[in-house]
Scaffold this motif. Structure first.
Motif, PDB file in Angstrom:
ATOM      1  N   LEU A  27      -7.047  -1.574   4.915  1.00  0.00           N
ATOM      2  CA  LEU A  27      -7.216  -2.616   3.907  1.00  0.00           C
ATOM      3  C   LEU A  27      -5.943  -2.919   3.125  1.00  0.00           C
ATOM      4  CD1 LEU A  27     -10.609  -1.318   2.476  1.00  0.00           C
ATOM      5  CD2 LEU A  27     -10.288  -3.269   4.018  1.00  0.00           C
ATOM      6  N   SER A  28      -4.818  -2.420   3.568  1.00  0.00           N
ATOM      7  CA  SER A  28      -3.588  -2.599   2.800  1.00  0.00           C
ATOM      8  C   SER A  28      -3.112  -4.046   2.819  1.00  0.00           C
ATOM      9  CB  SER A  28      -2.481  -1.701   3.349  1.00  0.00           C
ATOM     10  OG  SER A  28      -1.287  -1.885   2.621  1.00  0.00           O
ATOM     11  N   ARG A  29      -2.701  -4.528   1.649  1.00  0.00           N
ATOM     12  CA  ARG A  29      -2.122  -5.874   1.536  1.00  0.00           C
ATOM     13  C   ARG A  29      -0.609  -5.826   1.682  1.00  0.00           C
ATOM     14  NH1 ARG A  29      -4.038  -7.671  -4.199  1.00  0.00           N
ATOM     15  NH2 ARG A  29      -3.458  -5.502  -4.566  1.00  0.00           N
ATOM     16  N   TYR A  30      -0.060  -4.651   1.803  1.00  0.00           N
ATOM     17  CA  TYR A  30       1.393  -4.488   1.832  1.00  0.00           C
ATOM     18  C   TYR A  30       1.866  -4.094   3.227  1.00  0.00           C
ATOM     19  CZ  TYR A  30       0.411  -4.202  -3.150  1.00  0.00           C
ATOM     20  OH  TYR A  30      -0.043  -4.460  -4.411  1.00  0.00           O
ATOM     21  N   GLY A  31       3.064  -4.528   3.558  1.00  0.00           N
ATOM     22  CA  GLY A  31       3.646  -4.119   4.821  1.00  0.00           C
ATOM     23  C   GLY A  31       4.051  -2.654   4.758  1.00  0.00           C
ATOM     24  N   TYR A  32       3.790  -1.932   5.810  1.00  0.00           N
ATOM     25  CA  TYR A  32       4.154  -0.515   5.869  1.00  0.00           C
ATOM     26  C   TYR A  32       4.605  -0.191   7.280  1.00  0.00           C
ATOM     27  CZ  TYR A  32      -0.410   0.092   8.114  1.00  0.00           C
ATOM     28  OH  TYR A  32      -1.482  -0.007   8.970  1.00  0.00           O
ATOM     29  N   GLU A  33       5.277   0.935   7.401  1.00  0.00           N
ATOM     30  CA  GLU A  33       5.712   1.406   8.711  1.00  0.00           C
ATOM     31  C   GLU A  33       4.836   2.571   9.143  1.00  0.00           C
ATOM     32  OE1 GLU A  33       9.812   2.400   8.453  1.00  0.00           O
ATOM     33  OE2 GLU A  33      10.452   0.363   7.972  1.00  0.00           O
ATOM     34  N   GLY A  34       4.702   2.724  10.448  1.00  0.00           N
ATOM     35  CA  GLY A  34       3.895   3.816  10.977  1.00  0.00           C
ATOM     36  C   GLY A  34       2.613   3.317  11.600  1.00  0.00           C
ATOM     37  N   ARG A  35       1.756   4.255  11.940  1.00  0.00           N
ATOM     38  CA  ARG A  35       0.537   3.921  12.683  1.00  0.00           C
ATOM     39  C   ARG A  35      -0.643   4.749  12.182  1.00  0.00           C
ATOM     40  NH1 ARG A  35      -1.737   5.947  17.535  1.00  0.00           N
ATOM     41  NH2 ARG A  35      -2.888   4.366  18.717  1.00  0.00           N
ATOM     42  N   VAL A  36      -1.812   4.124  12.130  1.00  0.00           N
ATOM     43  CA  VAL A  36      -3.053   4.804  11.766  1.00  0.00           C
ATOM     44  C   VAL A  36      -4.064   4.582  12.877  1.00  0.00           C
ATOM     45  CG1 VAL A  36      -4.992   4.901  10.149  1.00  0.00           C
ATOM     46  CG2 VAL A  36      -2.676   4.519   9.295  1.00  0.00           C
TER      47      VAL A  36
END
Length: 198
Positions: free
Chosen positions: A52-61
């Motif tokens: 549900l993140s509105r922000y860009g992030y690095e990595g994988r879930v």
């Protein structure tokens, strides 16, 4: 097989690195508490994990199986009663009876309030309407952001008992909280301030 896996998660907001290269897994039978000071990124991380993140992030879930997410704010519609709110929230999981709904509300201390318009309830009672979803959930993975907010000591104890029961039954609970859990069950901790998992 893990119910959730985070690989090399990194998030920067407002020019500040909240966490970097964070990796961990949540397996059936685990209780995992995310800790950290205010602003450490606990809610940001949990929203990433829930997708549900509105922000860009690095990595994988990656997640395996169904998930129940309860956010920091109660998702209660003021014009509906607790009964109507809970029935609406769980309608996608299974066909629950009125008795199931009433029992779940009673478990969180809302017996007698089932048909009171939610705008007449306190903040703590709103929170309890939301938490009643846990007593009906069939999802193996629970992701909870500050579930103890506006809940009294007795309510916290009942929640922790429920968390332990869910883990013993093969589920997993991942939560954020400022207070240490006093549950009779092993708790793994992810400290965002220190960037370590134990």
């Amino acid at each position: 097989m893990p119910l959730l896996a985070a690989d090399n998660l990194s998030l920067e907001r407002g020019g500040r690195q909240l966490f970097r290269d964070l990796s961990f897994k949540v397996f059936p039978g685990q209780l995992v508490q995310i800790e950290g000071a205010n602003g450490a990124g606990k809610t940001s991380l949990i929203r990433i994990l829930a997708g549900l993140s509105r922000y860009g992030y690095e990595g994988r879930v990656s997640r395996s199986g169904a998930m129940l997410y309860l956010g920091h704010h109660s998702a209660v519609k003021a014009l509906l009663t607790p009964r109507e709110n809970l029935a609406w929230h769980v309608s996608g999981e299974a066909d629950f009876s009125d008795r199931d709904i009433e029992h779940a509300l009673a478990r969180v201390g809302l017996y007698g309030y089932e048909d009171v318009p939610s705008h007449a309830l306190s903040a703590g009672q709103h929170r309890r309407v939301n938490l009643a979803r846990l007593y009906l959930s069939q999802s193996p993975l629970w992701i909870l952001d500050e579930p103890y907010t506006a809940i009294d000591v007795t309510g916290v104890g009942e929640l922790e008992t429920l968390f332990a029961q869910h883990a013993r039954a093969g589920g997993a609970v991942l939560l954020t909280s400022h207070q240490a859990m006093a549950v009779d069950y092993p708790v793994s901790r992810l400290d965002l301030t220190a960037g370590i998992a134990s």
